[in-house]
Write a protein that holds these residues in place. Structure first.
Motif, mmCIF file in Angstrom:
data_model
loop_
_atom_site.group_PDB
_atom_site.id
_atom_site.type_symbol
_atom_site.label_atom_id
_atom_site.label_comp_id
_atom_site.label_asym_id
_atom_site.label_seq_id
_atom_site.Cartn_x
_atom_site.Cartn_y
_atom_site.Cartn_z
ATOM 1 N N GLU A 143 -30.934 3.399 -78.863
ATOM 2 C CA GLU A 143 -29.513 3.715 -78.675
ATOM 3 C C GLU A 143 -28.878 2.908 -77.561
ATOM 4 O OE1 GLU A 143 -28.623 7.842 -78.281
ATOM 5 O OE2 GLU A 143 -29.817 8.395 -80.022
ATOM 6 N N THR A 144 -27.619 2.557 -77.799
ATOM 7 C CA THR A 144 -26.819 1.917 -76.754
ATOM 8 C C THR A 144 -26.325 3.012 -75.814
ATOM 9 O OG1 THR A 144 -24.739 2.182 -77.960
ATOM 10 C CG2 THR A 144 -26.005 0.176 -78.399
ATOM 11 N N GLY A 145 -25.692 2.616 -74.744
ATOM 12 C CA GLY A 145 -25.124 3.586 -73.802
ATOM 13 C C GLY A 145 -24.094 4.493 -74.453
ATOM 14 N N SER A 146 -23.418 4.006 -75.486
ATOM 15 C CA SER A 146 -22.392 4.804 -76.167
ATOM 16 C C SER A 146 -22.954 5.586 -77.351
ATOM 17 C CB SER A 146 -21.258 3.893 -76.638
ATOM 18 O OG SER A 146 -21.765 2.935 -77.563
ATOM 19 N N ARG A 185 -33.877 -6.780 -81.624
ATOM 20 C CA ARG A 185 -33.637 -8.056 -80.953
ATOM 21 C C ARG A 185 -32.725 -7.868 -79.745
ATOM 22 N NH1 ARG A 185 -30.301 -12.428 -80.670
ATOM 23 N NH2 ARG A 185 -31.360 -14.442 -80.651
ATOM 24 N N ASP A 186 -31.600 -7.185 -79.944
ATOM 25 C CA ASP A 186 -30.674 -6.943 -78.842
ATOM 26 C C ASP A 186 -31.315 -6.078 -77.755
ATOM 27 O OD1 ASP A 186 -28.711 -8.478 -80.039
ATOM 28 O OD2 ASP A 186 -27.665 -6.758 -80.919
ATOM 29 N N TRP A 187 -32.095 -5.099 -78.173
ATOM 30 C CA TRP A 187 -32.797 -4.224 -77.225
ATOM 31 C C TRP A 187 -33.685 -5.054 -76.290
ATOM 32 C CZ3 TRP A 187 -32.879 1.036 -76.223
ATOM 33 C CH2 TRP A 187 -33.988 1.532 -75.551
ATOM 34 N N LEU A 188 -34.432 -5.971 -76.869
ATOM 35 C CA LEU A 188 -35.323 -6.808 -76.058
ATOM 36 C C LEU A 188 -34.529 -7.766 -75.168
ATOM 37 C CD1 LEU A 188 -38.069 -7.618 -78.724
ATOM 38 C CD2 LEU A 188 -38.245 -5.999 -76.810
#
Length: 194
Positions: free
Chosen positions: A165-168, A175-178
């Motif tokens: 999960e993103t902050g929102s 990929r983005d998480w890493l």
């Protein structure tokens, strides 16, 4: 001028010349069986990220034509379009070409075999960001026993996961998480389940 042989006659002659006596029908059947053994699993549908990747290279598959074979071929084409050769990946990672090939074999980097060329390995660029390998990628890819299917692994890396999960509160892609410094163990645990 001598007559041009029919394609099947030409194939039969070529096969006999190379010691294959069973004929083109048996050869093509054996070839089809061999290809079935190495074809990657086929996905059910293209994800939004895959559709965006295809759109970025000018490919827009029609929904009616979106069969499993087309999906796998389209994803492979998009990955190859944005890929690095072994030498380029080695320079990027600051290692020798042989180390990249070793990592491809051990499954700690994703690679696709190109159809032709001296350097048959192509490394999808999605596993690199800002001139370096994604942090924790090797750990993620090694979370599955045996080598991961590169198409399935690439699809996983670009598909938002509800557990990341993103902050929102929205789902992030592995990929983005890493890239953002998220714990690779969380991504590895998810990858081990697919």
């Amino acid at each position: 001028m001598p007559p041009i042989p029919a394609p099947q006659d030409h194939l039969d002659a070529t096969l006999r010349q190379h010691g294959f006596r069973a004929g083109s029908g048996a050869f093509l059947s054996a070839l089809d069986e061999a290809l079935d053994a190495v074809r990657p699993p086929r996905p059910a549908r293209l994800s939004g990220a895959e559709q965006a990747a295809l759109a970025s290279v000018g490919a827009f598959p029609a929904a009616a034509d979106e069969g499993p074979g087309l999906q796998a071929a389209a994803l492979r084409m998009a990955l190859l379009e944005e890929s690095l050769g072994v030498a380029e990946a080695a320079r990027l990672c600051g290692v020798r070409d042989s180390r990249i090939r070793q990592r491809l074999i051990e499954g700690s980097l994703l690679g696709l075999r190109a159809v032709s060329g001296r350097d048959a390995w192509r490394l999808p660029a999605l596993q690199f960001e800002a001139g370096r390998e994604l942090p924790g990628l090797a750990r993620v890819l090694k979370a599955r026993p045996g080598a991961a299917d590169p198409l399935a692994a690439a699809r996983f890396l670009i598909t938002p996961q509800p557990d990341l999960e993103t902050g929102s509160g929205g789902a992030m892609t592995p990929r983005d998480w890493l890239i953002l410094g998220g714990d690779p163990a969380a991504v590895a645990a998810l990858f081990a389940q697919i």
